[in-house]
Write an enzyme that holds these catalytic residues in place. Structure first.
Site, mmCIF file in Angstrom:
data_model
loop_
_atom_site.group_PDB
_atom_site.id
_atom_site.type_symbol
_atom_site.label_atom_id
_atom_site.label_comp_id
_atom_site.label_asym_id
_atom_site.label_seq_id
_atom_site.Cartn_x
_atom_site.Cartn_y
_atom_site.Cartn_z
ATOM 1 N N LYS A 184 39.101 51.188 10.072
ATOM 2 C CA LYS A 184 40.046 51.281 11.301
ATOM 3 C C LYS A 184 41.521 50.988 11.004
ATOM 4 O O LYS A 184 42.255 52.017 11.313
ATOM 5 C CB LYS A 184 39.430 51.038 12.669
ATOM 6 C CG LYS A 184 38.073 51.233 13.192
ATOM 7 C CD LYS A 184 37.482 50.619 14.407
ATOM 8 C CE LYS A 184 36.434 51.105 14.765
ATOM 9 N NZ LYS A 184 35.168 51.293 13.653
ATOM 10 N N GLY B 98 30.444 53.645 18.060
ATOM 11 C CA GLY B 98 28.977 53.532 18.215
ATOM 12 C C GLY B 98 28.573 53.326 19.712
ATOM 13 O O GLY B 98 27.634 53.675 20.200
ATOM 14 N N ASN B 99 29.292 52.418 20.390
ATOM 15 C CA ASN B 99 29.145 52.207 21.942
ATOM 16 C C ASN B 99 29.382 53.244 22.547
ATOM 17 O O ASN B 99 28.766 53.209 23.799
ATOM 18 C CB ASN B 99 30.088 50.766 22.309
ATOM 19 C CG ASN B 99 31.408 51.277 22.214
ATOM 20 O OD1 ASN B 99 31.996 51.836 21.416
ATOM 21 N ND2 ASN B 99 32.299 50.844 23.173
ATOM 22 N N LYS C 25 33.678 57.452 8.854
ATOM 23 C CA LYS C 25 34.105 58.437 10.101
ATOM 24 C C LYS C 25 35.619 58.092 10.390
ATOM 25 O O LYS C 25 36.174 59.126 10.810
ATOM 26 C CB LYS C 25 33.389 58.234 11.088
ATOM 27 C CG LYS C 25 32.983 57.079 12.054
ATOM 28 C CD LYS C 25 33.925 57.047 13.287
ATOM 29 C CE LYS C 25 33.631 55.756 13.953
ATOM 30 N NZ LYS C 25 34.741 55.449 14.878
ATOM 31 N N LYS D 197 26.514 51.270 0.372
ATOM 32 C CA LYS D 197 26.262 51.572 1.902
ATOM 33 C C LYS D 197 24.624 51.773 2.112
ATOM 34 O O LYS D 197 23.813 52.610 1.699
ATOM 35 C CB LYS D 197 26.778 52.934 2.438
ATOM 36 C CG LYS D 197 26.727 53.234 3.703
ATOM 37 C CD LYS D 197 27.779 52.527 4.546
ATOM 38 C CE LYS D 197 27.777 52.885 6.031
ATOM 39 N NZ LYS D 197 28.595 52.203 6.910
#
Length: 315
Positions: A278, A10-11, A216, A131
């Protein structure tokens, strides 16, 4: 030369969550593009993936607000909201990357593929949606919305009520042949934005969009396998993965093998909403084929991480 899937956190799209304007995102993308084109300049084949949480939330909230104030208006279906976010994030990344390519006199094209991802309609995630997406509402508003739309809504950490949806595991990428062809031709491809648009397969082989959000990182891993990438590079807000995070005995990890990573996962070392997917995706890719490796690091440390000087390597 390596074929690298670069999964942007996101960053890389929004450095200031309070400024969610389109211009702020585009400016951030210009900075992100420099790191991406650094890798291109070194001769690597680059495929870009990205999240879309804040962006798709903005789109959904706009429609929800309009529907609450005017009963004649309908909330846009979630698959279409995902497609919208893929389009405009991809547009910003295309602009930024192409501008940097021109600046460095690199003759390459950039293309965004609006990507559909097949999920199993019987995935366990559909049985217990967790979610949260969209706007916050009062309990009374949430009950009204649920009665009118059939949404499932839950109270979210004392901040209000929000819609919750499933997060199924990706099974296949519909546009994989298109993506593979573009990569082989040497183009920079942006794909599976926001994890892709979730689709379930009907009995006649056609696809139908479904209300869900695919992680993602898992979608990026699936894509990395399909295109036979050498490296899955996942960029986030920290330079290295850590165990005992935010504790006095926090320890940054430079390298993990698959067994070590799985052991840390069993110990609940990684937060479910951030680092856990991740690390899981990194393990999946590293064990999918001999020689493949995953790297988790920050956007600012991309070159150093690929040189083995920082970041967390999973292999």
């Amino acid at each position: 030369m390596s074929r690298i899937v670069v999964a942007l956190g996101g960053n890389a799209l929004q450095t200031n969550p309070k400024d969610d304007s389109a211009m702020a995102q585009l400016i951030t993308c210009y900075e992100t593009a420099k790191s991406i084109v650094d890798l291109v300049e070194e001769g690597n084949e680059i495929i870009v993936t990205h999240g879309n949480g804040p962006q798709v939330g903005q789109i959904i909230s706009t429609y929800e607000t309009a529907a609450l104030s005017d009963k004649s208006k309908r909330v846009m279906p979630l698959p279409e909201c995902g497609a919208m976010s893929q389009g405009y994030i991809g547009y910003h990344l295309q602009q930024a990357i192409k501008k940097e390519l021109i600046k460095r006199e690199i003759d390459k094209q950039v293309a965004t593929i609006i990507t559909q991802v097949v999920v199993d309609k019987n995935d366990s995630g559909f049985k217990n949606p967790t979610k949260p997406i969209g706007s916050f509402f009062t309990k009374e508003q949430a009950e009204k919305i649920m009665s009118e739309t059939g949404y499932l809504m839950k109270e979210d950490a004392g901040r209000g009520w929000r819609r919750v949806i499933a997060s199924p595991i990706p099974k296949a990428i519909v546009e994989e042949k298109v993506i593979t062809t573009l990569v082989k031709e040497g183009h920079i491809v942006i794909a599976v934005g926001g994890g892709g648009i979730p689709e379930v397969e009907n009995s006649d082989g056609t696809l139908q969009g479904i209300s869900a959000v695919i992680d993602k990182d898992f979608a990026s891993e699936k894509l990395a396998e399909i295109i036979d990438a050498d490296i899955l590079l996942m960029l986030t807000g920290v330079e290295k993965v850590a165990i005992n995070f935010n504790k006095k005995n926090q320890e940054d990890i430079c390298k993990m093998n698959i067994d070590q990573a799985n052991e840390y996962i069993k110990e609940d070392q990684f937060a479910a909403g951030s680092m856990l997917p991740k690390v899981k995706a990194a393990v999946m890719f590293a064990e999918s084929k001999k020689g493949r490796k995953s790297i988790i690091t920050s956007l600012e440390k991309v070159k150093e991480a690929l040189q083995g000087r920082t970041g967390t390597l999973i292999s």
